[in-house]
Scaffold this motif. Structure first.
Motif, PDB file in Angstrom:
ATOM      1  N   ILE A   1      -2.230   0.877  -2.384  1.00  0.00           N
ATOM      2  CA  ILE A   1      -1.247   0.798  -1.589  1.00  0.00           C
ATOM      3  C   ILE A   1      -1.178  -0.690  -0.559  1.00  0.00           C
ATOM      4  CG2 ILE A   1      -0.188   1.733   0.535  1.00  0.00           C
ATOM      5  CD1 ILE A   1      -1.620   4.402  -0.280  1.00  0.00           C
ATOM      6  N   GLY A   2      -2.158  -1.270  -0.339  1.00  0.00           N
ATOM      7  CA  GLY A   2      -2.352  -2.520   0.437  1.00  0.00           C
ATOM      8  C   GLY A   2      -1.885  -3.703  -0.351  1.00  0.00           C
ATOM      9  N   GLY A   3      -1.986  -3.627  -1.613  1.00  0.00           N
ATOM     10  CA  GLY A   3      -1.707  -4.409  -2.594  1.00  0.00           C
ATOM     11  C   GLY A   3      -0.034  -4.439  -2.697  1.00  0.00           C
ATOM     12  N   ALA A   4       0.427  -3.278  -2.927  1.00  0.00           N
ATOM     13  CA  ALA A   4       1.974  -2.988  -2.857  1.00  0.00           C
ATOM     14  C   ALA A   4       2.567  -3.506  -1.698  1.00  0.00           C
ATOM     15  CB  ALA A   4       2.562  -1.573  -3.105  1.00  0.00           C
ATOM     16  N   VAL A   5       2.073  -3.342  -0.425  1.00  0.00           N
ATOM     17  CA  VAL A   5       2.358  -3.562   0.814  1.00  0.00           C
ATOM     18  C   VAL A   5       2.558  -5.273   0.940  1.00  0.00           C
ATOM     19  CG1 VAL A   5       2.018  -3.705   3.368  1.00  0.00           C
ATOM     20  CG2 VAL A   5       1.894  -1.453   1.916  1.00  0.00           C
ATOM     21  N   TYR A   6       1.367  -5.882   0.528  1.00  0.00           N
ATOM     22  CA  TYR A   6       1.374  -7.381   0.354  1.00  0.00           C
ATOM     23  C   TYR A   6       2.690  -7.804  -0.325  1.00  0.00           C
ATOM     24  CZ  TYR A   6       0.005 -12.152  -0.728  1.00  0.00           C
ATOM     25  OH  TYR A   6       0.162 -13.348  -0.840  1.00  0.00           O
ATOM     26  N   LEU A   7       2.735  -7.330  -1.395  1.00  0.00           N
ATOM     27  CA  LEU A   7       3.929  -7.806  -2.432  1.00  0.00           C
ATOM     28  C   LEU A   7       5.176  -7.757  -1.749  1.00  0.00           C
ATOM     29  CD1 LEU A   7       4.639  -8.898  -5.202  1.00  0.00           C
ATOM     30  CD2 LEU A   7       4.492  -6.469  -6.184  1.00  0.00           C
ATOM     31  N   LEU A   8       5.622  -6.520  -1.137  1.00  0.00           N
ATOM     32  CA  LEU A   8       6.767  -6.062  -0.725  1.00  0.00           C
ATOM     33  C   LEU A   8       6.920  -7.119   0.627  1.00  0.00           C
ATOM     34  CD1 LEU A   8       6.890  -2.413  -0.714  1.00  0.00           C
ATOM     35  CD2 LEU A   8       8.187  -3.791  -2.160  1.00  0.00           C
TER      36      LEU A   8
END
Length: 591
Positions: free
Chosen positions: A80-87
């Motif tokens: 989830i943290g990786g997805a948040v960073y990408l977004l």
């Protein structure tokens, strides 16, 4: 018109209010792009929310994943943290792209409006303005103003919203740390206020020195030939370096102030984080705060610190850059003294008659150069306008072209008041060749045609032949495509005057005014040019302002301007026999 009209020595509590008043003065430029502005605000808000979400995710991972040894939860929130960073990264890039796009569009619109206003302003608006100040107004000030207009509102809303959310989150995590944050914010407010005050003083001083340096350089390089032969170049360079030294001292003082400000900010941040760390550690030891919550608070305090600095940095930029906003607003609000009426009409000249009917005029509105002046120039006539130096002959030419408006009476072209005519109608049908040729940088072709598609090759060549300059131009290596700035020192004043005459003739005007346009030419060349014009344009109204008797004798009539309200009209022979002042004007040449 240009330059600071007020001297600011200090900033008071109304500085921010004044800056925002100026900002909202330009909100019309922003309104057109409100959809894109909302897009930028949304993209920035999404990025901000994701950045605020990151520390809270870290809290969950630390408390419920790492410390609880829950690997499944750890990997789940890592993804989830990786997805948040990408977004967040995508939102940041989208926000930056929209911001750059809006800034460019507003800059284009603002520059266009500035140029249009300059075009509409009368000559009087530029009498006390240096070229360097005009260049600064159009380049640096427009660019800075566009950036402020495009970015201020969304960045301000985003910074305030971020601070509110961070304060609320910290309060929910542990209310005991909130008082510490409020005290820190008060310290920052005091610090930023003090340094903003000092920075504005230095910024205004820096602007003054930049204007002075620009003015001196423009004088040197625009008239390098005359500067060199006058022997004044050393004195002008000394003036430049005095302004340069003042500018360097100001820059050094600004650098010292910034270093001091950065040092205090660094100390404040260290003290804040030290206190947060100390109090947070005590709360963790007492069991009142989890380790994950402690880490989240530290992260939010860091974000809050940066957000607060960003907010006041934004306010500081607005206050400092209000210099540019003031200058642009001052220009756009400049009163237009010579206005084109909404119902102004296009008038096609047939013969080119000119009439001054009870005309009164003075440049300051008080001392009259013309006082109830009455005279008429019949269509298709060739007249000499003569009189003592400084009596107002050029003023008459300026009023015919409506570069100024009369204080009283009427100037009529083709029996129509010039104030009822479109400017384009006047400028398209009247050609002016002044004593100072005003040759700008560019190819000779561009200078003669004015880069107008209406003037073809044949019209350009014919105008140059009439002005006795065609053979000189064709003898140059690149002919009409020769860039004049490259060989400006090799062209005489007389050649420049003949190019200016060709420029006036190229549009085949119905009325031609030559104001001492042949003063640097020999008498034979001047007489040939006049004969060429008379032969080629027998139906053109031709006004020749000159002090040469040989020229005056070639004209159909002589208009002898004696004073503010006195004009005698007749032939050269008649005036010479009956007017002693006329004889005195040409006494040396008559002998």
């Amino acid at each position: 018109m240009l330059g600071p009209k007020k001297e600011y020595t200090k900033i008071n509590i109304h500085a921010v209010k004044d800056a925002f008043r100026l900002f909202f003065r330009f909100n019309g430029y922003l309104r057109q792009y409100w959809k894109a502005e909302w897009g930028m605000l949304i993209a920035g808000s999404v990025s901000m929310l994701f950045s605020l979400l990151t520390p809270y995710l870290g809290k969950i991972v630390l408390d419920n994943g790492i410390l609880a040894k829950n690997m499944a939860l750890f990997f789940k929130f890592a993804i989830i943290g990786g997805a948040v960073y990408l977004l967040r990264l995508i939102s940041d890039k989208g926000n930056a792209w929209i911001k750059a796009s809006i800034t460019r569009k507003i800059r284009v619109r603002l520059a266009r409006d500035v140029f249009r206003k300059i075009q509409r302003l009368s000559i009087a608006s530029f009498q006390d303005t240096s070229v360097g100040e005009c260049v600064s107004r159009i380049s640096a000030d427009v660019s800075a103003s566009a950036s402020i207009i495009a970015n201020t509102l969304p960045e301000l809303m985003k910074a305030i919203f971020r601070l509110i959310l961070i304060t609320a989150i910290i309060f929910m995590i542990n209310s005991k740390l909130l008082l510490l944050i409020i005290i820190y914010q008060f310290v920052l407010i005091t610090q930023i206020y003090f340094f903003t005050k000092k920075n504005e003083e230095l910024a205004r001083a820096s602007h003054r020195y930049s204007w002075e340096m620009s003015r001196i350089l423009t004088q040197i390089f625009s008239q390098i030939y005359f500067v060199k032969i006058s022997g004044n170049i050393a004195a002008m360079i000394r003036k430049y370096f005095r302004a340069f030294a003042d500018s360097v001292r100001t820059d050094l003082e600004t650098s010292r102030l910034e270093s001091f400000s950065d040092t205090l900010s660094e100390i404040s941040n260290k003290v804040l984080f030290g206190l947060v760390g100390f109090i947070g550690t005590l709360l963790v030891i007492k069991g009142e705060l989890s380790l994950g919550s402690f880490g989240a608070v530290v992260a939010y305090v860091s974000q809050g610190s940066w957000a607060y600095m960003a907010l006041f940095g934004l306010l500081q930029r607005i206050i400092l850059n209000r210099i540019s906003l003031e200058r642009v607003a001052e220009l756009l609000d400049e009163e237009i003294y010579v206005k084109e009426k909404d119902n102004a009409r296009r008038v096609e000249f047939s013969g080119g008659s000119i009439e001054f009917r009870d005309v009164t005029f003075g440049y300051d509105g008080k001392k009259h150069i013309l006082n109830k002046m009455d005279f008429k120039i019949m269509p298709e006539t060739k007249i000499a306008l003569v009189g003592p130096s400084g009596c107002g002959k050029t003023t008459i030419a300026n009023l015919i072209l409506r570069l100024y408006d009369v204080n009283g009476g009427n100037v009529l072209l083709e029996d129509c008041d010039v104030r009822e005519m479109k400017f384009k109608s006047i400028y398209d049908q009247i050609g002016l060749a002044p004593q100072s040729p005003f040759i700008w940088s560019g190819s000779i072709r561009e200078i003669i045609t004015g880069d107008s598609s209406r003037i073809g090759e044949s019209a350009m060549n014919e105008a140059a032949e009439l002005a006795e300059i065609h053979s000189f131009i064709t003898g140059l290596p690149a002919g009409y495509d020769t860039v004049l700035s490259d060989i400006v020192s090799k062209i005489s004043q007389g050649q420049k005057q003949r190019i200016a005459i060709a420029r006036a003739l190229a549009k085949r005007p119905k009325i031609l005014v030559m104001d001492e346009a042949c003063s640097s030419l020999d008498s034979n060349t001047e007489e040939r040019i006049i004969d060429n014009i008379r032969r080629r344009y027998p139906r053109m109204t031709f006004i020749m302002i000159s002090h040469r008797l040989s020229v005056v004798r070639k004209m159909d009539a002589v208009y002898f301007f004696k004073g503010p309200g006195a004009m005698s009209v007749g032939s050269h022979a008649g005036l010479a026999d009956n007017d002693i002042k006329y004889v005195e004007l040409f006494a040396n040449q008559i002998k």
